[in-house]
Structure formats: structure tokens, C-alpha cells
Design a protein around this motif. Structure first.
Motif, PDB file in Angstrom:
ATOM      1  N   PHE A  38       2.997  -3.225  17.774  1.00 58.98           N
ATOM      2  CA  PHE A  38       3.811  -3.363  16.659  1.00 58.98           C
ATOM      3  C   PHE A  38       2.378  -4.588  15.289  1.00 58.98           C
ATOM      4  N   LEU A  39       2.171  -3.455  14.543  1.00 59.71           N
ATOM      5  CA  LEU A  39       2.030  -4.202  13.743  1.00 59.71           C
ATOM      6  C   LEU A  39       2.789  -5.444  12.953  1.00 59.71           C
ATOM      7  N   ALA A  76      -5.743   2.349  11.540  1.00 58.25           N
ATOM      8  CA  ALA A  76      -5.672   3.919  11.527  1.00 58.25           C
ATOM      9  C   ALA A  76      -5.928   4.149  12.918  1.00 58.25           C
ATOM     10  N   PRO A  77      -6.906   4.181  13.129  1.00 56.95           N
ATOM     11  CA  PRO A  77      -6.824   4.809  14.161  1.00 56.95           C
ATOM     12  C   PRO A  77      -5.796   4.941  15.244  1.00 56.95           C
ATOM     13  N   VAL A 128       5.155   6.897  15.212  1.00 58.54           N
ATOM     14  CA  VAL A 128       5.029   6.317  14.155  1.00 58.54           C
ATOM     15  C   VAL A 128       5.545   5.638  13.381  1.00 58.54           C
ATOM     16  N   ILE A 129       6.347   3.989  13.453  1.00 56.42           N
ATOM     17  CA  ILE A 129       7.825   3.718  13.553  1.00 56.42           C
ATOM     18  C   ILE A 129       8.275   2.765  12.032  1.00 56.42           C
ATOM     19  N   VAL A 130       8.032   3.378  10.819  1.00 57.18           N
ATOM     20  CA  VAL A 130       8.325   2.312   9.911  1.00 57.18           C
ATOM     21  C   VAL A 130       9.758   1.518   9.671  1.00 57.18           C
ATOM     22  N   ARG A 161       0.702   4.986   2.861  1.00 56.02           N
ATOM     23  CA  ARG A 161      -0.956   5.110   3.776  1.00 56.02           C
ATOM     24  C   ARG A 161      -0.446   5.710   5.039  1.00 56.02           C
ATOM     25  N   VAL A 162       0.544   5.124   5.792  1.00 60.00           N
ATOM     26  CA  VAL A 162       0.727   5.889   7.471  1.00 60.00           C
ATOM     27  C   VAL A 162       1.518   7.261   7.294  1.00 60.00           C
ATOM     28  N   VAL A 163       1.502   7.565   5.548  1.00 59.40           N
ATOM     29  CA  VAL A 163       2.656   9.450   5.919  1.00 59.40           C
ATOM     30  C   VAL A 163       0.646  10.168   5.819  1.00 59.40           C
ATOM     31  N   GLU A 164       0.129   9.066   4.993  1.00 58.19           N
ATOM     32  CA  GLU A 164      -1.366   9.873   5.099  1.00 58.19           C
ATOM     33  C   GLU A 164      -2.359  10.031   6.137  1.00 58.19           C
TER      34      GLU A 164
END
Length: 369
Positions: A42-43, A77-78, A86-88, A101-104
Motif C-alpha cells: 500500500f502506497l 516504480a519497480p 495495480v489499484i489506484v 504514471r501508473v499506466v505508463e
């Protein structure tokens, strides 16, 4: 499930439940994922208003990392790149920039978890982009929505979501249960102040308190204006951490559930407080919205109130046996269908469905179709 998943979640808050319902939602869901054998990171953006009130700084069911700003997010990023999913979440600070950024970066499934779907859609209609931009909705493999029903079709038909799936809030069954404490209050409410909920709180708790001065009431939650005229028989608790919720619910004869206006309009939008109260064996009274009877039917698992007189009659004329039967029904339904483990299974199913859709699209591209 074919194998345990590595999942990265970027959410509003996991560490602090102060002034938000997101933290308890994430805690139940992520604990459920851990029990099913999945690995979660979790970020969370490190912001001062949560830093000063962290009630879960070191969770034992996932890895929690705080990041200072968008530049600091690059250090993760890694993990984002290598995750199976990945869930935003909604209301993440700088949400649109985080999503880009996540999609990229991500190679796996990318999902959006909208814990505020009706609010998000209303904001998009006004041109506001607090959680995400309309152009980003088709970028997600799956749009996970706190709101079910017709809203899911709208997300796909009108906003270009590839797949919209309901993922309601849930409750931690081990953490939320009746405590056996003696009742203190006849009616209580737990919730952060919200201008659109306040008229209902006035109608269904504050005015009944004025009419029933010999009964006791309580309102727990932060950010209430100083100019609210609380009757003398209404206790105020400025903040109640999740660990104290079961005791709070268990000491009420009835607990009030109040829904935000956008969520009433959309329907099919249960709040986390609804399931928390149900799991704790509280007798629930609340407002009505479409889809409620699919979850906690009126007259069986809760009572719908429209006006002050409804609450006054409920508090003065309902036999104890009737109240206890309603509370027991709500608890049984909640534990059967709305725990963190149950919701985690639904999430995994949605992510695996998205993985399969990705794989099928890749095969079509390779075949030149």
C-alpha cells in the motif's frame, strides 16, 4: 484463483482513519486479501493531517510505504511495474498525475477503485478532476465501484470504462462484533461532518433528541461546526478510532445510518458504517436508497425512517424483542456476504477477469485480427 497475486494499492489512507472512511475500507479488504494468500503493498501520500493521527502505522497484513510527493513516488516504480495488479483509489492526492504514471509504468492489470463513485461522477460532470480525468477512465482494465446497479452500465456506456464492477465496502468480522456492554445511548451516529448529510442528522437524531429529553443520544466524528446547537442530551465524541467502534455500536439501542446525497441519488451505495454496525449487532435505522433492500431489507435487517416522527415512534414504541431481532438479522446478513474476505474474493475475481481479457486481446493482436 490460479496463484497468489502481487498487488500494489495507491490509496488515500491506510494508516489513519481520521476524517475519512477510506482507511477502514482498505483495512478490511487488504486483511481479506492477506488471508487468501495474496501479497499487498500500500502506497500512501504522507500528509500532515494524517501524520498527526495515525492509528495503524505498521499493519501486519501488508507492506505500507509513505511517499512525500510525486517525485518520491518514483522510488516505488519497480513494485508498480512488476505487480500482477495495480489499484489506484479515489481521492489520492494528485490523482490524475498518479494515474498517468501508473499506466505508463505497470505491466499488469491496472484498476481504479472508486470509493466515492457518485461524488466522482458529479465532479466530472462539473469539469472537476480531483480523483481522475474523464480521458483516463478507458485506460483502466477494470473500474471498481463503490456503487453498483445502473451506475455500472453508465460507466461503460457513457464514460468508456472497459469493465465496471461493483466492489462495495466490507467489515472485518474479527474486529467488529458485539462487546456485550450495557446500553448507554438510545440512538447514536458515527460519521464525519458533511453538509449534505447534516439535514438528515438534524431530522433523524437532533430533533428527536429535543422531543425526547429523557433519552440519551450521541454523535461521534470530526469536523462538526462550532455553531451546531446540540441538545443537552446529545453527547459529542470528536474522533472515534476504529478500535473503539465495536464498543460504541454495542452501547447503543439503535444506531443511525445517514447517506450522502449523491449516493442516495445513485442508489446501490452502502456505507462502511452500515456493515460495521450490522456486524456489531446494532439495530440500524436510516434513510432509504435504491438497492438497500438487496443488502439489509427494511423491516427485517433495519428500519427506514423518513421523518422525525418515525424515529420518535421507533424509540418509544418498539419492543425490545423486535429491536433485537432486527439487529440479529443485520448481523447474520453482514457476516454472510459483506466481510473483508468475501469482498477480497470478489476483487480477485474481477482482477483475474481483467487478466484474461488482456491475454485474449494480446492473442488477437499476435494473430493479426
Amino acid at each position: 484463483m490460479t496463484k497468489p497475486l502481487d498487488i500494489v494499492v495507491l490509496g488515500l489512507s491506510l494508516s489513519s482513519s481520521w476524517g475519512n472512511g477510506h482507511a477502514t475500507t482498505y483495512r478490511a479488504l487488504l486483511r481479506g486479501l492477506a488471508r487468501l494468500g495474496h501479497r499487498v503493498t500500500f502506497l500512501e501520500r504522507d500528509v500532515p493531517w494524517y501524520a498527526n493521527s495515525r492509528d495503524l502505522p505498521d499493519p501486519d497484513f501488508c507492506a505500507l510505504h509513505l511517499y512525500a510527493d510525486l517525485d518520491a513516488l518514483a522510488a516505488h516504480a519497480p513494485a508498480i511495474r512488476d505487480a500482477d495488479a495495480v489499484i489506484v483509489g479515489s481521492y489520492v492526492p494528485d490523482g490524475p498525475a498518479v494515474i498517468d504514471r501508473v499506466v505508463e509504468t505497470a505491466r499488469g492489470v491496472v484498476a481504479f477503485y472508486d470509493i466515492d463513485t457518485p461524488v466522482t461522477l458529479a465532479q466530472l460532470a462539473r469539469g472537476e478532476t480531483q480523483s481522475l480525468e474523464a480521458r483516463q477512465i478507458p485506460l483502466f482494465d477494470v473500474y471498481l465501484s463503490f456503487t453498483g446497479g445502473p451506475t455500472l452500465a453508465r460507466l461503460e456506456r457513457d464514460l468508456g470504462a472497459r469493465a465496471a464492477r461493483a466492489l462495495y465496502c466490507s467489515v472485518e468480522a474479527d474486529a467488529y462484533a458485539p462487546t456485550g456492554e450495557a446500553p448507554v445511548w438510545d440512538l447514536g451516529y458515527l460519521g464525519t461532518y458533511s453538509p449534505d448529510r447534516q439535514p438528515t442528522l438534524e431530522r433523524l437524531l437532533i430533533e428527536p433528541a429535543r422531543r425526547l429529553p429523557k433519552k440519551r443520544f450521541v454523535v461521534a466524528g470530526p469536523q462538526y461546526p462550532d455553531d451546531i446547537a446540540w441538545p443537552p442530551n446529545v453527547d459529542r465524541i470528536p474522533h472515534l478510532p476504529p478500535a473503539d467502534h465495536p464498543s460504541f455500536y454495542s452501547r447503543q439501542l439503535w444506531t443511525l445510518n445517514v447517506t450522502r446525497a449523491d449516493m442516495i441519488a445513485a442508489g446501490f451505495s452502502p456505507s462502511v458504517r452500515l456493515f460495521e454496525a450490522g456486524a456489531c449487532g446494532a439495530a440500524i435505522v436510516g434513510d432509504f436508497w435504491e438497492g438497500l433492500d438487496d443488502l439489509l431489507p427494511d423491516g427485517e435487517a433495519m428500519i427506514v425512517a423518513h421523518a422525525t416522527d418515525d424515529v420518535v415512534r421507533l424509540l418509544t414504541q418498539t419492543p425490545d424483542a423486535r429491536r433485537e431481532a432486527i439487529a440479529a438479522d443485520a448481523r447474520a446478513r453482514t457476516l454472510a456476504r459483506h466481510t473483508g474476505v468475501a469482498r477480497a474474493r470478489e476483487l480477485v475475481a474481477a482482477l483475474e477477469e481483467a487478466q484474461a481479457a488482456r491475454a485474449a486481446m494480446t492473442r488477437k493482436k499476435v494473430a493479426g485480427l
